[in-house]
Design an enzyme around this catalytic site. Structure first.
Site, mmCIF file in Angstrom:
data_model
loop_
_atom_site.group_PDB
_atom_site.id
_atom_site.type_symbol
_atom_site.label_atom_id
_atom_site.label_comp_id
_atom_site.label_asym_id
_atom_site.label_seq_id
_atom_site.Cartn_x
_atom_site.Cartn_y
_atom_site.Cartn_z
ATOM 1 C CE LYS A 72 -4.538 0.920 0.468
ATOM 2 N NZ LYS A 72 -5.678 0.018 0.222
HETATM 3 N N1 GLU Z 1 -7.414 0.121 -2.977
HETATM 4 C C1 GLU Z 1 -8.182 -1.056 -3.222
HETATM 5 C C2 GLU Z 1 -8.218 -1.939 -1.998
HETATM 6 O O1 GLU Z 1 -8.057 -1.472 -0.889
HETATM 7 C C3 GLU Z 1 -7.748 -1.793 -4.497
HETATM 8 C C4 GLU Z 1 -6.316 -2.241 -4.543
HETATM 9 C C5 GLU Z 1 -5.894 -2.788 -5.899
HETATM 10 O O2 GLU Z 1 -6.696 -2.839 -6.821
HETATM 11 O O3 GLU Z 1 -4.713 -3.149 -5.994
HETATM 12 O O4 GLU Z 1 -8.468 -3.115 -2.074
#
Ligand code: GLU
Length: 424
Positions: A114
């Site tokens: 992240k």
């Molecule tokens: N931000 C989204 C989540 O928390 C998607 C992450 C992604 O598609 O890699 O799952």
């Protein structure tokens, strides 16, 4: 035997503190793999970057950015990038760890990562937003890549920001690297169905959970906190299935209507600066009263830590669908369980987004793009199967859906860890 991490100081309800308790709860169900469990409690790699940009008025401003790769035992890191004034290293660590569990829970060949920048993007011009995105991408460029770590949208980031990220990475490496980020615009290697995928996944897991609970969606009353890409899409799909949305809360306020809010008018207004509070077809109530609104299904689709112990005692819902990441603190989880409220946890409930991100990544590599039907049918199948597998695990061990999801996911992660072995 292991030293505590020195760079975070989690509390019981903070994001990383919440995650650690969730891991502790699954350890008794891991059998011999428990030997490897400490691996889940520390990120593999965390990068803090300075992001300096020249503002439109000539000032030089510095922002703090992060990219955390929590675990890559099962594949490259995967997870979004968040732009928000409250972003911290601790929050990004927790969000990266939840991505590890999430990708394993739906069995995608990824680890968890992240990123984020501590900034209020509403205070930036479009030019400044582009500069901060590009400089951040360049700074984290030393650890991201189509086969190492693949960012995507999260809170306050979108397809345009992904396009700038893809371009910056491509400029720095030569060539055009579409597979380095997902959630891109369609003509840049994006996928049909990606924008609505997270909300659709919330709906699919909610529909299946309601079926197993014997809760009829026709006439079911829904309360949604957070009316962005996740909450509003899930709300629309539930209304299509016969439910009514009786309460919506966003950053501008809370509106209610026991007969159902008209989403065709509410959604466009909620996209303007007036927000949901600008909608006339409902009554405005103080934000805290959102948690008392009579409803059958509660969808927290905003930020972490929203369902506190006190709010968990108040809610009338039978079913909680976690569209947000980390919306329920562990103490509240216990209260909901005691009260017989079923929680479909974030790590399965909102996994639709990363699932279609995976489809996008696969399409980018094969340069062959699928139609929307194919995407939605595959998404539906993956989410449904994952939910039923987790439900059966929960029944077998008499544990919550959250702990069951962690049991299924952590077994996959730690099995990969064990099979790979420790290097050197
Ligand atoms: N931000 C989204 C989540 O928390 C998607 C992450 C992604 O598609 O890699 O799952």
């Amino acid at each position: 035997m292991s030293e505590k991490l020195s760079f975070v100081n989690p509390t019981a309800n903070s994001p990383w503190g919440t995650y650690l308790q969730q891991v502790d709860r699954v350890i008794p169900y891991l059998g011999d793999l428990a030997r490897w469990a400490e691996t889940l409690k520390r990120p593999k790699r965390a990068l803090i970057v300075d992001v300096p940009i020249e503002m439109d008025d000539g000032r030089i401003a510095h922002y703090e950015g992060y990219r955390v790769q929590h675990n890559m035992s099962r594949g490259p890191g995967k997870g979004g990038v968040r732009f928000h004034p409250d972003v911290t290293l601790e929050e990004v660590m927790a969000l990266s760890a939840w991505m590890t569990v999430k990708t394993a829970a739906v069995n995608l060949p990824y680890g968890g990562a992240k990123g984020g920048i501590r900034v209020d993007p509403k205070k930036l011009s479009q030019k400044e937003l582009e500069k901060i995105t590009r400089r951040y991408t360049s700074e984290i460029g030393i650890i991201i890549g189509p086969h190492t770590d693949i960012p995507a949208p999260d809170v306050n980031t979108n397809g345009q920001i992904m396009a700038w990220m893809m371009d910056t990475y491509s400029m720095n490496t030569g060539g055009t690297s579409t597979g380095v980020v997902t959630g891109k615009p369609l003509h840049l290697g994006g996928s049909l169905g990606r924008v609505k995928a997270t909300g659709r996944g919330v709906f699919v897991t909610g529909r299946e959970a309601a079926r197993r609970l014997g809760l009829d969606l026709r006439g079911a009353r829904i309360a949604v906190q957070g009316f962005g890409n996740v909450g509003s899409v899930a709300a629309e799909l539930f209304v299509e299935a016969g439910a009514k949305v009786v309460a919506v809360q966003d950053h501008t306020g809370t509106i209610v209507n026991p007969d159902g809010l008209d989403l065709n008018t509410l959604i466009p207004i909620s996209r303007t600066p007036a927000g949901a509070a600008g909608f006339e077809g409902g009554d405005k109530i103080p934000n805290e009263q959102f948690w008392d609104v009579p409803c059958d299904i509660l969808i927290p689709a905003a930020l972490e830590g929203q369902i506190t112990a006190e709010r968990a005692r108040k809610t009338a819902a039978r079913l909680v669908l976690e569209g947000a990441n980390g919306p329920t603190v562990p103490e509240a989880d216990d209260i909901l369980a005691e009260r017989g409220v079923l929680v479909v946890p974030d790590v399965i409930c909102n996994a639709g987004g990363v699932t279609v991100s995976y489809f996008e990544w696969v399409q980018d590599f094969s340069s062959f793009f699928w139609d929307e039907d194919e995407i939605n049918v595959r998404l539906d199948r993956i989410m449904m199967n994952a939910l039923h597998q987790i439900w059966d695990t929960a029944d077998k061990h008499k544990i919550s859906l959250r702990t069951a999801t962690y049991a299924v996911a952590c077994e996959r992660i730690l099995m990969a860890r064990q099979e790979r072995g420790l290097y050197p």
